[in-house]
Design a protein around this motif. Structure first.
Motif, PDB file in Angstrom:
ATOM      1  N   MET A  24       0.857  -1.253   0.065  1.00  0.00           N
ATOM      2  CA  MET A  24       0.021   0.262  -0.051  1.00  0.00           C
ATOM      3  C   MET A  24       0.606   1.289  -0.115  1.00  0.00           C
ATOM      4  N   TYR A  25       1.847   1.304   0.723  1.00  0.00           N
ATOM      5  CA  TYR A  25       2.654   2.453   0.970  1.00  0.00           C
ATOM      6  C   TYR A  25       3.616   2.702  -0.395  1.00  0.00           C
ATOM      7  N   LYS A  26       4.238   1.478  -0.924  1.00  0.00           N
ATOM      8  CA  LYS A  26       4.797   1.719  -1.976  1.00  0.00           C
ATOM      9  C   LYS A  26       3.842   2.188  -3.319  1.00  0.00           C
ATOM     10  N   THR A  27       2.718   1.681  -3.400  1.00  0.00           N
ATOM     11  CA  THR A  27       1.963   2.051  -4.558  1.00  0.00           C
ATOM     12  C   THR A  27       1.634   3.541  -4.491  1.00  0.00           C
ATOM     13  N   VAL A  28       1.037   3.955  -3.274  1.00  0.00           N
ATOM     14  CA  VAL A  28       0.572   5.335  -3.025  1.00  0.00           C
ATOM     15  C   VAL A  28       1.836   6.428  -3.498  1.00  0.00           C
ATOM     16  N   ARG A  29       2.918   6.052  -2.895  1.00  0.00           N
ATOM     17  CA  ARG A  29       4.073   6.955  -3.215  1.00  0.00           C
ATOM     18  C   ARG A  29       4.471   7.278  -4.522  1.00  0.00           C
ATOM     19  N   LYS A  30       4.116   6.243  -5.401  1.00  0.00           N
ATOM     20  CA  LYS A  30       4.640   6.152  -6.759  1.00  0.00           C
ATOM     21  C   LYS A  30       3.721   6.891  -7.643  1.00  0.00           C
ATOM     22  N   HIS A  31       2.381   7.139  -7.156  1.00  0.00           N
ATOM     23  CA  HIS A  31       1.348   7.456  -7.824  1.00  0.00           C
ATOM     24  C   HIS A  31       0.831   8.783  -7.106  1.00  0.00           C
ATOM     25  N   TYR A  32       1.772   9.700  -6.801  1.00  0.00           N
ATOM     26  CA  TYR A  32       1.396  11.229  -6.141  1.00  0.00           C
ATOM     27  C   TYR A  32       0.286  11.143  -5.199  1.00  0.00           C
ATOM     28  N   GLY A  33       0.473  10.121  -4.166  1.00  0.00           N
ATOM     29  CA  GLY A  33      -0.302   9.860  -3.238  1.00  0.00           C
ATOM     30  C   GLY A  33       0.100   9.812  -1.855  1.00  0.00           C
ATOM     31  N   GLU A  34      -0.714   9.821  -0.800  1.00  0.00           N
ATOM     32  CA  GLU A  34      -0.266   9.457   0.893  1.00  0.00           C
ATOM     33  C   GLU A  34      -1.344   8.536   1.224  1.00  0.00           C
ATOM     34  N   VAL A  35      -0.808   7.902   2.453  1.00  0.00           N
ATOM     35  CA  VAL A  35      -1.575   7.105   3.271  1.00  0.00           C
ATOM     36  C   VAL A  35      -1.388   7.612   4.688  1.00  0.00           C
ATOM     37  N   ALA A  36      -2.485   8.108   5.340  1.00  0.00           N
ATOM     38  CA  ALA A  36      -2.438   8.677   6.621  1.00  0.00           C
ATOM     39  C   ALA A  36      -3.078   7.540   7.582  1.00  0.00           C
ATOM     40  N   ILE A  37      -2.413   6.944   8.210  1.00  0.00           N
ATOM     41  CA  ILE A  37      -3.003   5.974   9.437  1.00  0.00           C
ATOM     42  C   ILE A  37      -3.073   6.530  10.607  1.00  0.00           C
ATOM     43  N   ALA A  38      -4.243   6.400  11.313  1.00  0.00           N
ATOM     44  CA  ALA A  38      -4.737   7.008  12.474  1.00  0.00           C
ATOM     45  C   ALA A  38      -4.937   6.298  13.620  1.00  0.00           C
ATOM     46  N   THR A  39      -4.445   6.366  14.975  1.00  0.00           N
ATOM     47  CA  THR A  39      -4.295   5.421  15.992  1.00  0.00           C
ATOM     48  C   THR A  39      -4.427   6.244  17.442  1.00  0.00           C
ATOM     49  N   GLN A  40      -4.994   5.675  18.401  1.00  0.00           N
ATOM     50  CA  GLN A  40      -4.703   6.335  19.451  1.00  0.00           C
ATOM     51  C   GLN A  40      -3.391   6.258  20.279  1.00  0.00           C
ATOM     52  N   ASP A  41      -2.625   5.371  20.231  1.00  0.00           N
ATOM     53  CA  ASP A  41      -1.404   5.224  21.049  1.00  0.00           C
ATOM     54  C   ASP A  41      -0.336   4.560  20.043  1.00  0.00           C
ATOM     55  N   ILE A  42       0.849   5.071  20.414  1.00  0.00           N
ATOM     56  CA  ILE A  42       2.100   4.327  19.605  1.00  0.00           C
ATOM     57  C   ILE A  42       2.059   2.922  19.870  1.00  0.00           C
ATOM     58  N   GLU A  43       1.652   2.495  21.245  1.00  0.00           N
ATOM     59  CA  GLU A  43       1.654   1.011  21.317  1.00  0.00           C
ATOM     60  C   GLU A  43       0.745   0.150  20.318  1.00  0.00           C
ATOM     61  N   ASP A  44      -0.209   0.950  19.734  1.00  0.00           N
ATOM     62  CA  ASP A  44      -0.905   0.161  18.744  1.00  0.00           C
ATOM     63  C   ASP A  44      -0.074  -0.274  17.538  1.00  0.00           C
ATOM     64  N   ILE A  45       0.916   0.660  17.293  1.00  0.00           N
ATOM     65  CA  ILE A  45       1.707   0.513  16.010  1.00  0.00           C
ATOM     66  C   ILE A  45       2.716  -0.616  16.468  1.00  0.00           C
ATOM     67  N   LEU A  46       3.230  -0.146  17.499  1.00  0.00           N
ATOM     68  CA  LEU A  46       4.546  -1.173  18.012  1.00  0.00           C
ATOM     69  C   LEU A  46       3.970  -2.699  18.078  1.00  0.00           C
ATOM     70  N   ASP A  47       2.873  -3.022  18.600  1.00  0.00           N
ATOM     71  CA  ASP A  47       2.315  -4.038  18.877  1.00  0.00           C
ATOM     72  C   ASP A  47       2.039  -5.087  17.683  1.00  0.00           C
ATOM     73  N   THR A  48       2.263  -4.574  16.275  1.00  0.00           N
ATOM     74  CA  THR A  48       1.768  -5.200  15.272  1.00  0.00           C
ATOM     75  C   THR A  48       3.153  -5.467  14.306  1.00  0.00           C
ATOM     76  N   THR A  49       3.263  -6.721  13.690  1.00  0.00           N
ATOM     77  CA  THR A  49       4.260  -6.810  12.769  1.00  0.00           C
ATOM     78  C   THR A  49       4.541  -6.019  11.832  1.00  0.00           C
ATOM     79  N   ALA A  50       3.597  -5.156  11.312  1.00  0.00           N
ATOM     80  CA  ALA A  50       3.853  -4.192  10.433  1.00  0.00           C
ATOM     81  C   ALA A  50       4.273  -2.788  10.911  1.00  0.00           C
ATOM     82  N   GLY A  51       4.334  -2.820  12.020  1.00  0.00           N
ATOM     83  CA  GLY A  51       4.781  -1.365  12.819  1.00  0.00           C
ATOM     84  C   GLY A  51       6.053  -0.890  12.271  1.00  0.00           C
TER      85      GLY A  51
END
Length: 782
Positions: A651-678
């Protein structure tokens, strides 16, 4: 008495982009762009002081360096948003006539002619003097080029027309010169046309505090665990909310001349030391100062500082005067209130005339310490496009470009963002605000959400709102491709098939490779058999009826694949992936996928989220040269587990190549760190947006470690309060206010009672604009 400006005007001529005074002093003038207020940390302030000290040391003797900072208060009258829709128009009415503070800064390098004779009376002297100016220009160009190379500054030389405008600005005390010189009244008070003013000057070391620091701790923005520092001089500059000019003037002389002056003063104090202890202390202090300068190879300079305040209203001026005197008192400065010598100070502080400031108003300092009394921060930088926010000091509008400008300046290489907003800090409010303005500026917007946070905005702009209904599910077909399948699309399909087959169970690289081979063979097969429609069911049949590798059963359990995928072939989920009329959203500019109905479903939630994003990716690939923004509010969690990290990368790679952005929103940094994709999410995100974390002090170390926030970033972040946002773009960070019109508030609010009122009105009128207006009018009556 009234002074005719023509008689006291200190300028002889302006030619060849040089300003020449009546005494033959020649000046080069530059506009100086500086860092934004609140953006500097202690290290940066120390670095700037060192840079300015080097600049001062590099200047030739008999040079005067004058730095002029102009601060004007004006009521905003020009539109700040272009557009005819309800929300755009509300910005202009909301900010109309709001007082704002503007700032411009100029560096003036003057070659002191040492002449007391008016060259206007001698053309010969003037011509002869100009012959000797080339070496001075060369020296200044070298010094300025050194300054321009530093990351903090941008320096541009003024041409003759711009110099004329600057002169007019100073002598009319207006932001824009009308090129008409005004009569000036200079008798114990400054008066320029209808403006009245006061002048204060720092003319002696005795007027300064004993200890002078470059920066001070700001109590308002500091916490128990973080210290927020601002420049010592800030409260006299951007902190003073009135019309004023701050003049900082430095005289570069030969060391022998300054030492001779100091020696004379030392001898006087030594001779008088028997008469008073104070004289003895003064002698000892000067002696210690001289020894310090010699030991550290520092440079003595003469200097003068003054501040001019004015207004066209006496009461306002009196208030500004009281504010200024209180500010001086808090800083430990005892300035000289200029009254009888106001002509000497005001006229000779004009650009290029500082050589004529009387000696008694100059005092000796050290080049290393002088920058502490100089201003090196400016107002918030505002751009043509971007998010409309406010400065955190007085709520003036600031437009922040997070799209093109940071890429041009080399701050970022991608436009992706992570948005962190602890519960109750206004995360969905902020995302509404960003998405709304991007839509107004021509972006294509896609939002994937749980909880109807963006329904009002979508309805207002007549966008497409998709709510997943289990009884009447949305139908997708990710296998249908416009033209040739590219590598990004293939990566997505591999991730999708592995999810259908394995779920969150780990799989081997051999299994993944075999699925990739089946996809290649399938699309090759479709080219030959054009009667076969690409969809999940025909792919499933192809896999069940063929083999792509000799002895593939060693790695590929076809029975397992069959049992796992069959539900999507002819079972309970058969409609989801087999649409023969794929959704085409290319021309839809605002789209919301609402997942609240399936948020707890372990299969449908991640699957439909992935499919929704893939539909968007198809749109993104086909739209050329158009800005595209995808906002994923909380919905990213189910697609970030286990091997689904590959999908995030896709998702990130495709958006960047086509003049786009991904904005991912969450409450806490732990939400990001606790995932493999973090790690993939963080590594592919150059812009971090965080709402107030004052109640999340425990996460300080994690933010520093995992988001690469330095101590200055953390100080700014933890200084944020309600309706404030910390934004870091590459290595540049600052804090902004989120302040909006009543119309925008009504559209963004997530308050349940307010939304019930608005949707009741919408149900009645079938018109969201009317519903929002009724809510606003209702609130005004309450």
């Amino acid at each position: 008495m009234i002074n005719k400006i023509e008689k006291i005007f200190p300028i002889y001529t302006i030619e060849k982009d040089l300003l020449i005074s009546k005494y033959g002093d020649v000046s080069l003038i530059y506009e100086l762009k500086m860092p934004q207020i609140y953006s500097l940390d202690k290290h940066a302030m120390d670095e700037i002081n060192l840079i300015i000290d080097k600049l001062i040391r590099s200047l030739p003797s008999d040079t005067v360096l004058q730095k002029q900072d102009y601060f004007f208060v004006a009521n905003l009258k020009d539109p700040i948003t272009v557009g005819s829709n309800m929300l755009s128009q509300s910005d202009n009415s909301y900010y109309f006539e709001k007082p704002i503070l503007t700032h411009q800064c100029y560096l003036i390098f003057t070659k002191d002619s040492k002449s007391k004779v008016n060259i206007a009376n001698s053309a010969v002297k003037y011509e002869k003097y100009l012959q000797d100016i080339e070496s001075f220009i060369t020296d200044i160009d070298i010094s300025v080029s050194f300054l321009s190379k530093e990351e903090y500054f941008n320096v541009n030389r003024l041409d003759s027309d711009q110099i004329i405008d600057l002169i007019g600005k100073y002598f009319s005390l207006t932001p824009k010169s009308d090129h008409k010189l005004k009569d000036i009244f200079l008798d114990r008070q400054l008066q320029v046309a209808n403006k009245i003013g006061e002048v204060y000057a720092i003319t002696s070391n005795n007027e300064l505090p004993i200890s002078l620091n470059s920066y001070i701790r700001n109590k308002e923005y500091s916490t128990q665990r973080t210290d927020f520092f601002v420049p010592y001089i800030q409260s006299l500059c951007l902190g003073l909310e009135c019309n004023h000019i701050y003049n900082q003037i430095i005289y570069i002389e030969k060391s022998e001349a300054v030492f001779k002056s100091i020696k004379t003063k030392m001898n006087n104090f030594r001779s008088l030391s028997l008469l008073s202890k104070e004289n003895e202390l003064n002698y000892d202090n000067i002696e210690g100062l001289v020894e310090n300068v010699i030991d550290k190879e520092l440079k003595f300079i003469r200097q003068h500082f003054n501040i001019i305040i004015w207004d066209d209203n006496k009461e306002k001026l009196e208030k500004s005067k009281n504010d200024l005197e209180n500010t001086f008192r808090e800083m430990g400065i005892l300035p000289y209130h200029i009254k009888y010598s106001i002509r000497d100070i005001y006229i000779n502080s004009s650009p290029g005339a500082a050589t004529a400031i009387p000696q008694e108003y100059r005092f000796i300092g050290i080049s290393e310490h002088t920058p502490s009394l100089m201003n090196f921060e400016s107002y918030y930088e505002s751009f043509k496009d971007g998010i409309l926010l406010c400065d955190r000091k007085n709520g003036s509008p600031v437009r922040l470009d997070l799209w093109d400008e940071p890429v041009k300046r080399g701050h970022i290489v991608n436009r992706n963002r992570l948005i962190f907003g602890p519960s109750g800090t206004g995360k969905s409010f902020l995302i509404n605000h960003i998405a709304s303005q991007y839509y107004e500026q021509g972006h294509h917007i896609v939002m994937i959400d749980i909880g109807d946070s963006y329904k009002k905005l979508c309805t207002l702009v007549k966008g497409q709102y998709y709510t997943y209904d289990i009884d009447n599910p949305m139908e997708f077909n990710p296998f249908y491709v416009h033209g040739e399948i590219d590598i990004d699309k293939k990566e997505f399909l591999v991730s999708l098939i592995m999810f259908l087959w394995k779920g969150e169970t780990p799989f081997s690289k051999e299994e993944k490779q075999i699925i990739t081979l089946y996809l290649d063979a399938y699309y090759a097969h479709l080219k030959v058999h054009t009667n076969i429609f690409p969809k999940l069911s025909t792919f499933y049949e192809f896999v069940m009826e063929n083999r792509v590798e000799y002895n593939e059963e060693k790695y590929f359990d076809k029975l397992s694949f069959d049992l796992s995928v069959r539900d999507f072939y002819d079972g309970k989920y058969k409609n989801i992936l087999n649409s023969e009329q794929p959704v085409d959203l290319v021309n839809e500019r605002f789209i919301v996928f609402e997942m609240d109905n399936i948020k707890d479903h372990p299969i449908l939630f991640p699957l439909v989220t992935m499919l929704s994003i893939d539909v968007v990716m198809g749109k993104i690939r086909r739209l050329k040269g158009i800005k595209k923004s995808i906002f994923i509010d909380e919905c990213w969690k189910p697609i970030s587990k286990g091997e689904m990290a590959e999908f995030i990368k896709y998702m990130y790679k495709t958006v960047r190549k086509h003049y786009g952005e991904v904005a991912i929103a969450t409450q806490d940094i732990e939400d990001i760190l606790d995932t493999t994709a973090g790690p993939a999410m963080i590594n592919n995100t150059d812009t971090m947006i965080l709402l107030s974390h004052k109640k999340k002090m425990a996460s300080k170390d994690k933010l520093g470690t995992h988001l690469s926030f330095n101590e200055a970033d953390l100080e700014k972040l933890f200084s944020t309060d309600k309706r404030e946002v910390f934004i870091k773009v590459g290595n540049v960070s600052n804090v902004y206010k989120v302040s909006v019109s009543d119309e925008r508030y009504a559209c963004y609010s997530s308050n349940a009672n307010e939304n019930q009122f608005i949707f009741d009105r919408y149900k009645k009128h079938k018109n969201m604009k009317l519903a929002l207006n009724e809510f606003i009018n209702h609130n005004k009556k309450v």
